[in-house]
Design an enzyme around this catalytic site. Structure first.
Site, PDB file in Angstrom:
ATOM      1  N   CYS A  23      18.749  -9.679  15.096  1.00 26.98           N
ATOM      2  CA  CYS A  23      19.174 -10.448  13.921  1.00 26.98           C
ATOM      3  C   CYS A  23      18.923 -11.937  14.161  1.00 26.98           C
ATOM      4  O   CYS A  23      19.550 -12.545  15.031  1.00 26.98           O
ATOM      5  CB  CYS A  23      20.662 -10.181  13.660  1.00 26.98           C
ATOM      6  N   CYS A  35      21.997 -14.148  13.693  1.00 24.97           N
ATOM      7  CA  CYS A  35      22.927 -13.965  14.816  1.00 24.97           C
ATOM      8  C   CYS A  35      22.486 -14.806  16.012  1.00 24.97           C
ATOM      9  O   CYS A  35      23.314 -15.442  16.673  1.00 24.97           O
ATOM     10  CB  CYS A  35      22.981 -12.497  15.235  1.00 24.97           C
TER      11      CYS A  35
END
Length: 126
Positions: free
Chosen positions: A55, A58
């Site tokens: 991600c 993230c």
């Protein structure tokens, strides 16, 4: 969408353990359950960052999360990779997701990232 195979998310954490600030890393489901039980029984305020190695958002917010863990010493900071802890994180639908705990209960949840937004939410719960 969850990625079925991890791409070595914990290798980064293990090799840069000094860069983690005051963040506890949950390397697997059993460790995450132990950390979560500790949060619930100690009644200490805590924040859990659910993310994934694949991600991009993230990866962008994780350094700020680590840095903020040093600024908000009253809060326990935890990171759980959804691919490393698939059973205990199956309820997570978006990454990153931040859950805030107080007195052993989940009291707030934040989806997505943004360093200032995260800072403000941490300030609110500290």
């Amino acid at each position: 969408m969850r990625k079925q195979e991890s791409e070595g998310a914990n290798l980064e954490f293990e090799s840069k353990s000094n860069d983690n600030g005051n963040v506890k890393i949950a390397p697997n489901d059993q460790s995450f359950l132990t950390i979560l039980d500790d949060i619930k029984s100690s009644k200490s305020p805590a924040v859990i960052n659910y993310g994934a190695s694949w991600c991009g958002v993230c990866s962008q917010i994780l350094p700020a999360f680590r840095k903020l863990s040093n600024s908000f010493s009253k809060l326990k900071f935890v990171y759980a990779d959804i691919d490393e802890c698939p059973e205990t994180t199956r309820h997570i639908r978006y990454t990153p997701t931040f859950q805030f705990y107080r007195d052993g209960e989940k009291v707030d949840e934040m989806f997505g990232a943004g360093e200032q937004r995260l800072h403000d939410r941490l300030w609110l719960h500290s």
